[in-house]
Design a protein around this motif. Structure first.
Motif, PDB file in Angstrom:
ATOM      1  N   ASN A 174       0.833  -1.205   0.000  1.00 17.75           N
ATOM      2  CA  ASN A 174       0.000   0.000   0.000  1.00 17.75           C
ATOM      3  C   ASN A 174       0.873   1.264   0.000  1.00 17.75           C
ATOM      4  OD1 ASN A 174      -3.029   0.909   0.646  1.00 17.75           O
ATOM      5  ND2 ASN A 174      -1.661   2.215   1.814  1.00 17.75           N
ATOM      6  N   GLU A 175       1.892   1.280   0.870  1.00 18.54           N
ATOM      7  CA  GLU A 175       2.766   2.447   0.962  1.00 18.54           C
ATOM      8  C   GLU A 175       3.639   2.579  -0.280  1.00 18.54           C
ATOM      9  OE1 GLU A 175       4.367   5.862   2.961  1.00 18.54           O
ATOM     10  OE2 GLU A 175       2.485   4.731   2.945  1.00 18.54           O
ATOM     11  N   ARG A 178       1.616   4.122  -3.091  1.00 15.51           N
ATOM     12  CA  ARG A 178       1.418   5.552  -2.905  1.00 15.51           C
ATOM     13  C   ARG A 178       2.601   6.332  -3.468  1.00 15.51           C
ATOM     14  NH1 ARG A 178       2.389   9.480   0.820  1.00 15.51           N
ATOM     15  NH2 ARG A 178       3.625   8.120   2.164  1.00 15.51           N
ATOM     16  N   ARG A 182       2.835   8.693  -7.046  1.00 15.87           N
ATOM     17  CA  ARG A 182       3.351  10.061  -6.984  1.00 15.87           C
ATOM     18  C   ARG A 182       4.479  10.232  -8.003  1.00 15.87           C
ATOM     19  NH1 ARG A 182       4.788  12.283  -1.168  1.00 15.87           N
ATOM     20  NH2 ARG A 182       2.504  12.262  -1.088  1.00 15.87           N
ATOM     21  N   LYS A 189      -5.218   7.732  -5.506  1.00 14.32           N
ATOM     22  CA  LYS A 189      -5.015   7.595  -4.070  1.00 14.32           C
ATOM     23  C   LYS A 189      -4.997   6.118  -3.690  1.00 14.32           C
ATOM     24  CE  LYS A 189      -7.651  11.789  -2.926  1.00 14.32           C
ATOM     25  NZ  LYS A 189      -8.765  12.307  -2.093  1.00 14.32           N
ATOM     26  N   THR A 191      -5.419   3.715  -0.111  1.00 10.48           N
ATOM     27  CA  THR A 191      -5.734   3.733   1.317  1.00 10.48           C
ATOM     28  C   THR A 191      -5.793   2.311   1.868  1.00 10.48           C
ATOM     29  OG1 THR A 191      -7.053   5.747   1.042  1.00 10.48           O
ATOM     30  CG2 THR A 191      -7.386   4.491   3.067  1.00 10.48           C
ATOM     31  N   GLN A 231      -5.169  12.943   1.037  1.00 12.01           N
ATOM     32  CA  GLN A 231      -4.817  11.524   0.933  1.00 12.01           C
ATOM     33  C   GLN A 231      -4.928  10.873   2.308  1.00 12.01           C
ATOM     34  OE1 GLN A 231      -3.145   9.195  -1.579  1.00 12.01           O
ATOM     35  NE2 GLN A 231      -3.671   7.850   0.100  1.00 12.01           N
ATOM     36  N   HIS A 233      -3.832   7.849   4.146  1.00 15.46           N
ATOM     37  CA  HIS A 233      -2.866   6.768   3.941  1.00 15.46           C
ATOM     38  C   HIS A 233      -3.394   5.449   4.490  1.00 15.46           C
ATOM     39  CE1 HIS A 233       0.793   9.703   3.731  1.00 15.46           C
ATOM     40  NE2 HIS A 233      -0.181  10.027   2.939  1.00 15.46           N
TER      41      HIS A 233
END
Length: 242
Positions: A174-175, A178, A182, A189, A191, A231, A233
């Motif tokens: 997930n991270e 993100r 970017r 997005k 989450t 966003q 997270h």
């Protein structure tokens, strides 16, 4: 939710109560909600549950598809069909999971593979296909991963250690996503919603506080309803009530 009116959301498992409630809630908000079921029998059962559950008008649309997300050929064909019919996918809710007893050190390798195939490999495959549609069209998108609190708080004496490891992996994925979006300058997005015990999960102790299914579905809608410049997270979600 006006920004998502007539937009397409894919929910990767429509066989459990969370998936059904998410489908219904987002369809009532005006989205085209598409749920995946592994078999025709699951799809038919979900149709009946949705009929029994829905007591208010649906502004959007619910579409159920037979699709085994671990079958990459079938998964690609299903996404191609959705994209052809609706021009693309705008939101993905990764709700499918496999939760069985399996130890990392001694567990059955067949069970190990099943957990990893569903919880990691299929989730990543669905994410790639959905994100590809969002990036190609240069549209706003959102990917929501329904996770588990065990990824953060490892239970004592657990027999579901492969499941825990898979959920911890998705927390990292997930991270990573993100940051990748970017870097790619994609308007997508990501989450992570890590849930505690949910009321429909019968294997948990009756004395253990449990989340209401409707609260998980409400949170999905709430996250989608955040302004485009915000966003979320991750959310750690648990109940304080018995």
């Amino acid at each position: 939710m006006k920004c998502w009116a007539n937009k397409v959301v894919v929910v990767t498992d429509c066989s459990d109560e969370v998936g059904i409630n998410v489908l219904e809630r987002l369809a009532k908000s005006g989205m085209i909600a598409i749920g995946f079921g592994k078999s025709d029998d699951i799809v038919n059962k979900t149709k009946k549950k949705l009929t029994d559950l829905s007591n208010t008008p649906i502004d959007g649309k619910v579409v159920l598809c037979e699709c085994d997300i671990t079958n990459l050929k079938q998964l690609r064909e299903t996404f191609d069909t959705i994209i052809e019919a609706y021009d693309g996918v705008d939101v993905l809710v990764n709700n499918a999971y496999c939760n069985i007893d399996c130890l990392v050190s001694t567990g059955d390798l067949g069970d190990f593979k099943k957990v990893v195939d569903i919880n990691i490999n299929a989730l990543i495959a669905c994410t790639r296909l959905a994100a590809g549609s969002m990036i190609e069209r240069k549209t706003r998108g959102h990917i929501i991963n329904i996770n588990d609190l065990c990824a953060y708080q490892i239970p004592e004496d657990s027999k579901k250690n492969v499941f825990i490891a898979s959920k911890a992996a998705i927390t990292s994925v997930n991270e990573i996503l993100r940051h990748e979006f970017r870097y790619l300058e994609a308007n997508i997005k990501v989450t992570n919603i890590a849930c505690g015990s949910i009321e429909s999960e019968a294997e948990h102790s009756p004395d253990e506080p449990k989340l209401k299914i409707r609260d998980v579905a409400k949170l999905v809608k709430l996250i989608l309803n955040t302004p485009e410049h915000l966003q979320v997270h991750e959310v750690l979600l648990d109940s304080t009530l018995k």
